[in-house]
Design a protein around this motif. Sequence first.
Motif, PDB file in Angstrom:
ATOM      1  N   GLY A 250      -5.452  10.181  -3.147  1.00 21.21           N
ATOM      2  CA  GLY A 250      -4.360   9.745  -4.014  1.00 21.21           C
ATOM      3  C   GLY A 250      -4.550   8.324  -4.490  1.00 21.21           C
ATOM      4  N   ARG A 251      -4.944   7.453  -3.596  1.00 23.97           N
ATOM      5  CA  ARG A 251      -5.174   6.057  -3.994  1.00 23.97           C
ATOM      6  C   ARG A 251      -6.365   5.943  -4.938  1.00 23.97           C
ATOM      7  NH1 ARG A 251      -3.977   2.385   1.442  1.00 23.97           N
ATOM      8  NH2 ARG A 251      -1.718   2.737   1.464  1.00 23.97           N
ATOM      9  N   GLY A 252      -7.412   6.724  -4.645  1.00 23.57           N
ATOM     10  CA  GLY A 252      -8.574   6.700  -5.521  1.00 23.57           C
ATOM     11  C   GLY A 252      -8.234   7.164  -6.928  1.00 23.57           C
ATOM     12  N   MET A 253      -7.411   8.208  -7.020  1.00 22.54           N
ATOM     13  CA  MET A 253      -7.010   8.713  -8.337  1.00 22.54           C
ATOM     14  C   MET A 253      -6.174   7.694  -9.091  1.00 22.54           C
ATOM     15  SD  MET A 253      -6.117  12.755  -7.871  1.00 22.54           S
ATOM     16  CE  MET A 253      -4.920  12.464  -6.580  1.00 22.54           C
ATOM     17  N   ARG A 254      -5.250   7.064  -8.387  1.00 26.33           N
ATOM     18  CA  ARG A 254      -4.386   6.089  -9.061  1.00 26.33           C
ATOM     19  C   ARG A 254      -5.185   4.886  -9.559  1.00 26.33           C
ATOM     20  NH1 ARG A 254      -0.802   7.827  -5.004  1.00 26.33           N
ATOM     21  NH2 ARG A 254      -1.326   6.117  -3.599  1.00 26.33           N
ATOM     22  N   ILE A 255      -6.219   4.509  -8.792  1.00 24.84           N
ATOM     23  CA  ILE A 255      -7.041   3.365  -9.197  1.00 24.84           C
ATOM     24  C   ILE A 255      -7.904   3.722 -10.403  1.00 24.84           C
ATOM     25  CG2 ILE A 255      -8.994   1.909  -8.498  1.00 24.84           C
ATOM     26  CD1 ILE A 255      -7.814   1.998  -5.641  1.00 24.84           C
TER      27      ILE A 255
END
Length: 439
Positions: free
Chosen positions: A247-252
Amino acid sequence: MSIVDRTDRYCVIGAGSSGLTAAKNLLQAGIACDLLEKNSQLGGTWCYGQPGSSVYRSTSLISSKRLTEFTDFPIPVEYPPFLRHEQAWAYLRAYAEKFELLDQIEFNQPVQEVAPEQLVPGAAPPWRVALASGEVRRYRGVIIANGHNWDPKWPQLPGSFAGQTLHSAEYKTPDILAGKRVLVVGGGNSGCDIAVEAAQHAAMTFQSIRRGYHYLPKFLYGVPIDVVGETLLRWRFPLFLRRLIAGRGMRITLGRPEAFGLPKPDHRFLETHPVINSQMLYYVGHGRITPKPDVAELFADGVQFRDGTREQIDLIVFATGFKLSFPFIARRWLNWRGERPELFLHVFHPQFDNLFLAGLIQPDSGQWGLVDYQSQLIARFIQAQAQQPRAADRFRRRKATSGVGLARPIRYVESARHLLEIEHFSYRRRLQKLLRQFA
């Protein structure tokens, strides 16, 4: 009617990626086989331009070569991380040449009917295979590997549209989109690919999406996204932590879909088949793709959507998936339950010991290596019936009583899209464990 006796061998139906590795593993195990292909070329859907091929000119794999390749035939190092369709076909051709499969393939040989010759005694009756040429053969057993992404599924929608319609399986080149107001119906990988292509060629592009999805880039920190996922699985990261990292990777890398006007996902990450597309949000953010909800009604010159909005449309592309279709065999021989065959590991029939389906899965990563393991297990079970009766009996009981027999580490959204969905890592480990039991 005279029947050609081929009970010294198996019949493999389909010379795509699944049929090729099924035949290769049978032959390596000393099991003779014929490989029947209805088209004039091998490769199945990856043979661009052949009947039944659903790839378009710009198609590339959405799984990386490392997690796609067969177990004993690496994809060339000079190929990119995500193969183009012509490279995928060249790889399959090279595989067939390496393992001397070309002489096994009978091209232009459509199968018309497959049925058991007798139901008693035993659980391994000879199988009658009728060919479109009129020839009828009797085989020791059958492996069905005709693929499941070739029979288009068309939605039933109220109203009538006077413009042009086509299914994503029929879409090949972007010239058909040029200068038109295009609606793409469907939010899966093909739908997003075609919408992105339309954004570069059409006058206006709309995309009807049933629900919100999580979009993944093809690369995360320079590494193919499925290799990142594989690493987390190998390190035994728990599901909640994998969701947090992804999720964090996608948001970044991409951002939140709802920030671009796309519907907010109504499910947690990994609960649907992944949408791998690095450009979708870019073109939505530039106004080149306009998201729309479900289609409510068709009109002669356009479409009305569930939110009451209406758009004039010239061309509709239905990226609405495919039906599970086995036109040459009756469903009663496939242990059909609901909308799919119920087979142990999606491969092994609970009753028949000599009927198998290879490649009837939709993994969250590459498929060819998984089907290679399926085929190794098929070959070991066939061998064991003659050479290891106790091991064969144990496996026979397991496949007769286990249903599909898969752990569900992830609860997928209830949808026809997920009838064959598997988590590749646990599925591969299960196949490898069963293979060791025949060692």
